[in-house]
Design a protein around this motif. Sequence first.
Motif, PDB file in Angstrom:
ATOM      1  N   ARG A 102       0.816  -1.216   0.000  1.00  0.00           N
ATOM      2  CA  ARG A 102       0.000   0.000   0.000  1.00  0.00           C
ATOM      3  C   ARG A 102       0.847   1.263   0.000  1.00  0.00           C
ATOM      4  O   ARG A 102       1.928   1.339   0.585  1.00  0.00           O
ATOM      5  CB  ARG A 102      -0.951   0.011   1.202  1.00  0.00           C
ATOM      6  CG  ARG A 102      -0.246   0.004   2.535  1.00  0.00           C
ATOM      7  CD  ARG A 102      -1.203  -0.298   3.679  1.00  0.00           C
ATOM      8  NE  ARG A 102      -2.309   0.639   3.726  1.00  0.00           N
ATOM      9  CZ  ARG A 102      -3.378   0.480   4.504  1.00  0.00           C
ATOM     10  NH1 ARG A 102      -3.482  -0.584   5.278  1.00  0.00           N
ATOM     11  NH2 ARG A 102      -4.336   1.363   4.522  1.00  0.00           N
ATOM     12  N   SER A 103       0.306   2.255  -0.704  1.00  0.00           N
ATOM     13  CA  SER A 103       0.953   3.565  -0.771  1.00  0.00           C
ATOM     14  C   SER A 103      -0.142   4.624  -0.819  1.00  0.00           C
ATOM     15  O   SER A 103      -1.307   4.335  -1.136  1.00  0.00           O
ATOM     16  CB  SER A 103       1.825   3.680  -2.029  1.00  0.00           C
ATOM     17  OG  SER A 103       1.024   3.627  -3.206  1.00  0.00           O
ATOM     18  N   ALA A 109      -5.857   6.799  -5.665  1.00  0.00           N
ATOM     19  CA  ALA A 109      -6.389   6.370  -6.957  1.00  0.00           C
ATOM     20  C   ALA A 109      -7.612   5.465  -6.761  1.00  0.00           C
ATOM     21  O   ALA A 109      -8.590   5.543  -7.514  1.00  0.00           O
ATOM     22  CB  ALA A 109      -5.310   5.638  -7.762  1.00  0.00           C
ATOM     23  N   LEU A 110      -7.566   4.617  -5.735  1.00  0.00           N
ATOM     24  CA  LEU A 110      -8.677   3.716  -5.447  1.00  0.00           C
ATOM     25  C   LEU A 110      -9.905   4.497  -4.989  1.00  0.00           C
ATOM     26  O   LEU A 110     -11.027   4.233  -5.437  1.00  0.00           O
ATOM     27  CB  LEU A 110      -8.254   2.712  -4.377  1.00  0.00           C
ATOM     28  CG  LEU A 110      -9.300   1.690  -3.927  1.00  0.00           C
ATOM     29  CD1 LEU A 110      -9.838   0.894  -5.114  1.00  0.00           C
ATOM     30  CD2 LEU A 110      -8.703   0.754  -2.877  1.00  0.00           C
ATOM     31  N   VAL A 111      -9.700   5.450  -4.104  1.00  0.00           N
ATOM     32  CA  VAL A 111     -10.811   6.283  -3.631  1.00  0.00           C
ATOM     33  C   VAL A 111     -11.431   7.061  -4.786  1.00  0.00           C
ATOM     34  O   VAL A 111     -12.660   7.183  -4.891  1.00  0.00           O
ATOM     35  CB  VAL A 111     -10.341   7.243  -2.517  1.00  0.00           C
ATOM     36  CG1 VAL A 111     -11.424   8.272  -2.183  1.00  0.00           C
ATOM     37  CG2 VAL A 111      -9.965   6.453  -1.261  1.00  0.00           C
ATOM     38  N   ALA A 145      -8.436  -1.038  -9.975  1.00  0.00           N
ATOM     39  CA  ALA A 145      -7.694  -0.229  -9.010  1.00  0.00           C
ATOM     40  C   ALA A 145      -7.461  -0.992  -7.708  1.00  0.00           C
ATOM     41  O   ALA A 145      -6.411  -0.850  -7.075  1.00  0.00           O
ATOM     42  CB  ALA A 145      -8.444   1.076  -8.733  1.00  0.00           C
ATOM     43  N   LEU A 146      -8.425  -1.814  -7.312  1.00  0.00           N
ATOM     44  CA  LEU A 146      -8.293  -2.592  -6.076  1.00  0.00           C
ATOM     45  C   LEU A 146      -7.025  -3.437  -6.058  1.00  0.00           C
ATOM     46  O   LEU A 146      -6.347  -3.539  -5.033  1.00  0.00           O
ATOM     47  CB  LEU A 146      -9.498  -3.523  -5.917  1.00  0.00           C
ATOM     48  CG  LEU A 146     -10.747  -3.024  -5.224  1.00  0.00           C
ATOM     49  CD1 LEU A 146     -11.841  -4.071  -5.347  1.00  0.00           C
ATOM     50  CD2 LEU A 146     -10.489  -2.681  -3.762  1.00  0.00           C
ATOM     51  N   ILE A 147      -6.713  -4.046  -7.193  1.00  0.00           N
ATOM     52  CA  ILE A 147      -5.615  -5.023  -7.245  1.00  0.00           C
ATOM     53  C   ILE A 147      -4.403  -4.503  -8.012  1.00  0.00           C
ATOM     54  O   ILE A 147      -3.431  -5.230  -8.200  1.00  0.00           O
ATOM     55  CB  ILE A 147      -6.104  -6.338  -7.871  1.00  0.00           C
ATOM     56  CG1 ILE A 147      -6.585  -6.119  -9.307  1.00  0.00           C
ATOM     57  CG2 ILE A 147      -7.217  -6.953  -7.024  1.00  0.00           C
ATOM     58  CD1 ILE A 147      -6.960  -7.397 -10.044  1.00  0.00           C
ATOM     59  N   SER A 148      -4.468  -3.250  -8.436  1.00  0.00           N
ATOM     60  CA  SER A 148      -3.431  -2.715  -9.336  1.00  0.00           C
ATOM     61  C   SER A 148      -2.070  -2.562  -8.683  1.00  0.00           C
ATOM     62  O   SER A 148      -1.061  -2.399  -9.368  1.00  0.00           O
ATOM     63  CB  SER A 148      -3.875  -1.356  -9.897  1.00  0.00           C
ATOM     64  OG  SER A 148      -4.042  -0.412  -8.842  1.00  0.00           O
ATOM     65  N   VAL A 195      -8.787   0.213   2.374  1.00  0.00           N
ATOM     66  CA  VAL A 195      -8.064   1.416   2.805  1.00  0.00           C
ATOM     67  C   VAL A 195      -7.645   1.310   4.272  1.00  0.00           C
ATOM     68  O   VAL A 195      -6.582   1.800   4.662  1.00  0.00           O
ATOM     69  CB  VAL A 195      -8.936   2.675   2.569  1.00  0.00           C
ATOM     70  CG1 VAL A 195      -8.297   3.904   3.195  1.00  0.00           C
ATOM     71  CG2 VAL A 195      -9.141   2.907   1.070  1.00  0.00           C
ATOM     72  N   GLU A 196      -8.479   0.637   5.074  1.00  0.00           N
ATOM     73  CA  GLU A 196      -8.137   0.448   6.495  1.00  0.00           C
ATOM     74  C   GLU A 196      -7.053  -0.616   6.693  1.00  0.00           C
ATOM     75  O   GLU A 196      -6.537  -0.781   7.798  1.00  0.00           O
ATOM     76  CB  GLU A 196      -9.396   0.052   7.273  1.00  0.00           C
ATOM     77  CG  GLU A 196     -10.408   1.187   7.395  1.00  0.00           C
ATOM     78  CD  GLU A 196     -11.780   0.704   7.847  1.00  0.00           C
ATOM     79  OE1 GLU A 196     -11.876  -0.497   8.210  1.00  0.00           O
ATOM     80  OE2 GLU A 196     -12.728   1.499   7.830  1.00  0.00           O
ATOM     81  N   GLY A 197      -6.726  -1.335   5.617  1.00  0.00           N
ATOM     82  CA  GLY A 197      -5.690  -2.360   5.716  1.00  0.00           C
ATOM     83  C   GLY A 197      -6.158  -3.650   6.352  1.00  0.00           C
ATOM     84  O   GLY A 197      -5.337  -4.477   6.764  1.00  0.00           O
TER      85      GLY A 197
END
Length: 222
Positions: A102-103, A109-111, A145-148, A195-197
Amino acid sequence: MNHQAIIRTTATTVYERIRDDILSGSLAPGLKLRIEFVCERYGIGASPVREALNRLSQDGLVVRRDQRGFLVAPVSREQFAELVKTRCWLESIALRESIANRSTEWEEALVLAFHRLSRTKRSLDDGAYTFNPEWEERHRAFHHALISNCGSAWLLAFCAEMRDQADRYRKLAAARVYPQRQGPDEHRAILDATVEGDVERAVGLLQNHYRKTQSIVEQDLA
């Protein structure tokens, strides 16, 4: 540009058009794709049409039968069940890796992809399902985007192929389930967990999302 190059370029164009029509359901499963019919429908000559159909047969979207020509690949509950199982395997790995890597840029980008999807109507008609290409594009963009961020171009390519095949089944059942399943709630839950990991929750929600679609499609096929 020489003659062969023109044929290849034209074949690519008609390949993309036929592929889009198969995935959207405009060309129904099992439909015979006679060369004359395809040429007339798309306004293309026989040589590029044959090349395009051969490419589509390699993709699994068209079936080529000796002495009987081409037809749109049939659909079945068994094939879709196998497809969903494989897709869950692959995308679970990709999502786990994406969260591990995660970055800030990936999360933003996902949001953004979710925001664009949630602001787009599922159907062009509020009263009945009408295919909305903008929603389809943004839906694909969100799931990509989820898996990118998984770090594997090979894995992303396999997931994209699975997504194409699954979208074909999903679109066949879309009219029956609209408007019950048009809101962003399932996607929002997946986004929040990602996003919360929360890896296990995110993966579980993603798999349930696909299996819910599987259940709907299987009922439709039955």
